[in-house]
Design a protein around this motif. Sequence first.
Motif, PDB file in Angstrom:
ATOM      1  N   ALA A 137      30.093  56.929  41.645  1.00 23.91           N
ATOM      2  CA  ALA A 137      30.861  55.821  42.211  1.00 23.91           C
ATOM      3  C   ALA A 137      31.949  56.365  43.136  1.00 23.91           C
ATOM      4  CB  ALA A 137      31.489  55.009  41.079  1.00 23.91           C
ATOM      5  N   TYR A 138      32.223  55.632  44.202  1.00 21.88           N
ATOM      6  CA  TYR A 138      33.195  56.091  45.191  1.00 21.88           C
ATOM      7  C   TYR A 138      34.631  55.904  44.700  1.00 21.88           C
ATOM      8  CZ  TYR A 138      29.227  55.690  48.428  1.00 21.88           C
ATOM      9  OH  TYR A 138      28.017  55.798  49.038  1.00 21.88           O
ATOM     10  N   ALA A 139      35.465  56.875  44.996  1.00 22.23           N
ATOM     11  CA  ALA A 139      36.901  56.740  44.709  1.00 22.23           C
ATOM     12  C   ALA A 139      37.501  55.587  45.510  1.00 22.23           C
ATOM     13  CB  ALA A 139      37.619  58.048  45.027  1.00 22.23           C
ATOM     14  N   GLN A 140      36.911  55.287  46.662  1.00 22.52           N
ATOM     15  CA  GLN A 140      37.404  54.185  47.497  1.00 22.52           C
ATOM     16  C   GLN A 140      37.270  52.828  46.813  1.00 22.52           C
ATOM     17  OE1 GLN A 140      35.900  56.842  48.656  1.00 22.52           O
ATOM     18  NE2 GLN A 140      36.755  57.430  50.621  1.00 22.52           N
ATOM     19  N   ASN A 141      36.439  52.739  45.773  1.00 26.65           N
ATOM     20  CA  ASN A 141      36.298  51.470  45.056  1.00 26.65           C
ATOM     21  C   ASN A 141      37.541  51.132  44.238  1.00 26.65           C
ATOM     22  OD1 ASN A 141      33.702  51.348  46.047  1.00 26.65           O
ATOM     23  ND2 ASN A 141      32.723  52.010  44.150  1.00 26.65           N
ATOM     24  N   LEU A 142      38.409  52.122  44.041  1.00 26.11           N
ATOM     25  CA  LEU A 142      39.636  51.919  43.273  1.00 26.11           C
ATOM     26  C   LEU A 142      40.731  51.458  44.227  1.00 26.11           C
ATOM     27  CD1 LEU A 142      39.333  55.269  41.311  1.00 26.11           C
ATOM     28  CD2 LEU A 142      38.910  52.989  40.363  1.00 26.11           C
ATOM     29  N   ARG A 143      41.062  50.185  44.164  1.00 24.40           N
ATOM     30  CA  ARG A 143      42.048  49.616  45.092  1.00 24.40           C
ATOM     31  C   ARG A 143      43.132  48.877  44.318  1.00 24.40           C
ATOM     32  NH1 ARG A 143      37.079  48.496  47.500  1.00 24.40           N
ATOM     33  NH2 ARG A 143      37.058  46.414  46.572  1.00 24.40           N
ATOM     34  N   VAL A 144      44.321  48.798  44.911  1.00 25.03           N
ATOM     35  CA  VAL A 144      45.420  48.077  44.275  1.00 25.03           C
ATOM     36  C   VAL A 144      45.108  46.587  44.285  1.00 25.03           C
ATOM     37  CG1 VAL A 144      47.876  47.519  44.369  1.00 25.03           C
ATOM     38  CG2 VAL A 144      47.103  49.825  44.971  1.00 25.03           C
ATOM     39  N   PRO A 145      44.988  45.961  43.126  1.00 23.81           N
ATOM     40  CA  PRO A 145      44.710  44.520  43.093  1.00 23.81           C
ATOM     41  C   PRO A 145      45.953  43.709  43.438  1.00 23.81           C
ATOM     42  CG  PRO A 145      44.946  45.397  40.874  1.00 23.81           C
ATOM     43  CD  PRO A 145      45.033  46.571  41.798  1.00 23.81           C
ATOM     44  N   ALA A 146      45.717  42.457  43.847  1.00 21.57           N
ATOM     45  CA  ALA A 146      46.825  41.615  44.295  1.00 21.57           C
ATOM     46  C   ALA A 146      47.859  41.399  43.199  1.00 21.57           C
ATOM     47  CB  ALA A 146      46.278  40.268  44.785  1.00 21.57           C
ATOM     48  N   ASP A 147      47.406  41.336  41.937  1.00 29.22           N
ATOM     49  CA  ASP A 147      48.355  41.080  40.846  1.00 29.22           C
ATOM     50  C   ASP A 147      48.771  42.350  40.114  1.00 29.22           C
ATOM     51  OD1 ASP A 147      46.033  41.691  39.552  1.00 29.22           O
ATOM     52  OD2 ASP A 147      45.969  39.893  38.297  1.00 29.22           O
ATOM     53  N   ALA A 148      48.450  43.522  40.700  1.00 27.04           N
ATOM     54  CA  ALA A 148      48.842  44.823  40.143  1.00 27.04           C
ATOM     55  C   ALA A 148      48.229  45.091  38.767  1.00 27.04           C
ATOM     56  CB  ALA A 148      50.363  44.955  40.088  1.00 27.04           C
ATOM     57  N   VAL A 149      47.076  44.475  38.492  1.00 26.21           N
ATOM     58  CA  VAL A 149      46.346  44.752  37.259  1.00 26.21           C
ATOM     59  C   VAL A 149      44.919  45.134  37.636  1.00 26.21           C
ATOM     60  CG1 VAL A 149      45.575  43.901  35.026  1.00 26.21           C
ATOM     61  CG2 VAL A 149      47.755  43.103  35.972  1.00 26.21           C
ATOM     62  N   LEU A 150      44.533  46.361  37.319  1.00 28.03           N
ATOM     63  CA  LEU A 150      43.193  46.848  37.648  1.00 28.03           C
ATOM     64  C   LEU A 150      42.266  46.470  36.488  1.00 28.03           C
ATOM     65  CD1 LEU A 150      41.595  48.476  39.745  1.00 28.03           C
ATOM     66  CD2 LEU A 150      42.221  50.551  38.501  1.00 28.03           C
ATOM     67  N   ARG A 151      41.440  45.459  36.701  1.00 27.20           N
ATOM     68  CA  ARG A 151      40.569  44.932  35.641  1.00 27.20           C
ATOM     69  C   ARG A 151      39.121  45.383  35.850  1.00 27.20           C
ATOM     70  NH1 ARG A 151      43.947  40.680  36.933  1.00 27.20           N
ATOM     71  NH2 ARG A 151      45.290  39.972  35.222  1.00 27.20           N
ATOM     72  N   VAL A 152      38.510  45.832  34.772  1.00 20.46           N
ATOM     73  CA  VAL A 152      37.094  46.201  34.794  1.00 20.46           C
ATOM     74  C   VAL A 152      36.440  45.689  33.513  1.00 20.46           C
ATOM     75  CG1 VAL A 152      37.340  48.230  36.283  1.00 20.46           C
ATOM     76  CG2 VAL A 152      37.623  48.470  33.796  1.00 20.46           C
ATOM     77  N   PRO A 153      35.159  45.305  33.573  1.00 22.17           N
ATOM     78  CA  PRO A 153      34.480  44.751  32.392  1.00 22.17           C
ATOM     79  C   PRO A 153      33.855  45.826  31.506  1.00 22.17           C
ATOM     80  CG  PRO A 153      33.109  44.461  34.310  1.00 22.17           C
ATOM     81  CD  PRO A 153      34.367  45.118  34.792  1.00 22.17           C
ATOM     82  N   TYR A 154      34.565  46.905  31.292  1.00 22.44           N
ATOM     83  CA  TYR A 154      34.132  47.988  30.402  1.00 22.44           C
ATOM     84  C   TYR A 154      35.386  48.759  30.001  1.00 22.44           C
ATOM     85  CZ  TYR A 154      34.209  50.209  35.014  1.00 22.44           C
ATOM     86  OH  TYR A 154      34.577  50.618  36.267  1.00 22.44           O
ATOM     87  N   GLU A 208      43.365  47.058  32.716  1.00 22.22           N
ATOM     88  CA  GLU A 208      43.072  46.078  31.669  1.00 22.22           C
ATOM     89  C   GLU A 208      41.567  45.851  31.608  1.00 22.22           C
ATOM     90  OE1 GLU A 208      43.652  41.451  31.868  1.00 22.22           O
ATOM     91  OE2 GLU A 208      45.563  42.379  31.282  1.00 22.22           O
ATOM     92  N   ARG A 209      41.056  45.797  30.396  1.00 23.40           N
ATOM     93  CA  ARG A 209      39.626  45.511  30.231  1.00 23.40           C
ATOM     94  C   ARG A 209      39.383  44.008  30.296  1.00 23.40           C
ATOM     95  NH1 ARG A 209      35.384  47.845  25.815  1.00 23.40           N
ATOM     96  NH2 ARG A 209      33.662  46.444  26.310  1.00 23.40           N
ATOM     97  N   GLN A 210      38.444  43.603  31.143  1.00 22.77           N
ATOM     98  CA  GLN A 210      38.042  42.203  31.231  1.00 22.77           C
ATOM     99  C   GLN A 210      36.871  41.961  30.283  1.00 22.77           C
ATOM    100  OE1 GLN A 210      36.239  41.041  34.952  1.00 22.77           O
ATOM    101  NE2 GLN A 210      36.697  38.877  34.656  1.00 22.77           N
ATOM    102  N   ASN A 211      36.914  40.867  29.566  1.00 22.76           N
ATOM    103  CA  ASN A 211      35.805  40.507  28.701  1.00 22.76           C
ATOM    104  C   ASN A 211      34.542  40.333  29.542  1.00 22.76           C
ATOM    105  OD1 ASN A 211      34.016  38.261  27.408  1.00 22.76           O
ATOM    106  ND2 ASN A 211      35.252  39.047  25.713  1.00 22.76           N
ATOM    107  N   ILE A 212      33.442  40.957  29.104  1.00 22.86           N
ATOM    108  CA  ILE A 212      32.218  40.922  29.902  1.00 22.86           C
ATOM    109  C   ILE A 212      31.708  39.499  30.098  1.00 22.86           C
ATOM    110  CG2 ILE A 212      30.754  41.302  27.891  1.00 22.86           C
ATOM    111  CD1 ILE A 212      30.122  42.579  31.496  1.00 22.86           C
TER     112      ILE A 212
END
Length: 271
Positions: A137-154, A208-212
């Motif tokens: 996976a590309y490092a470029q996929n890691l971006r600052v989200p608008a609400d400053a919370v990086l959410r992923v479903p894992y 933060e982990r997002q519920n799948i």
Amino acid sequence: MTIAVTGAAGKTGRAVLAALAELGVPTRALVRPGRPGSTSAVADLGATETVTADLADASQVAAALSGASAAYVIAPNVHPDEPSLVANVLAAGVPRVVYHSVLHPSVEAMPHHWAKARVEEALLASDLDWTVLQPCAYAQNLRVPADAVLRVPYSVDARFAFVDLLDVAAVAASVLTEPGHSYASYQLAGPELLSVADAAVLLGVRAERQNINEWYLDTPLRGYARDALGAMFAYYDEHGLVGNPRVITALLGRAPTAVADVLARASERPE
């Protein structure tokens, strides 16, 4: 020499076109029908020619690749018929093919990785001069989200060998233009194993982990793409996606770019 790039309007295609343009190599950008502005966008990156072709149409693909000395083959992202689409490229008669695969394509638990393994099998059975690139996976996929919370479903603690897209493009340009890469499969992994939680620290945000199930409800994707990505996230949750940087280091002739440097470079770009 003219090198064709399929999927040229996507982020990987654009990066490969730019890397080839830096070397002064003539390129032919293949873009999908119905993408307004994509022809001018790839021309701005240095594409010598641009053509429109639907990879599902074998006659269009053959015409678009006619006379090309090599092709860099990028299939549409998470496409249910990737082996069939790439088969049309392989049948077009281009003497050399470099296929953009994925790190660990042999994992059946991730359907779109498994589909790329089927393409790699087809290359092995062909009479073509081929090379396979297998990036993480590309490092470029890691971006600052608008609400400053990086959410992923894992799990935010799962580890990845995030790789710089520009490093991948540089390797692609090298294997397309230099001798000695025939019949090789190259794992392209970044120089360190980092989690999303680690990346959040670098970005100055919270992970933060997002519920799948919430992800399934929120995503606009449907059908195969949604289900394949859901399966990938389940695999990430258990195993992450790890790799070794030795191969990309040798191909680049230097250490691959660290995630922190990729993120710093992105933050320096003007809005």
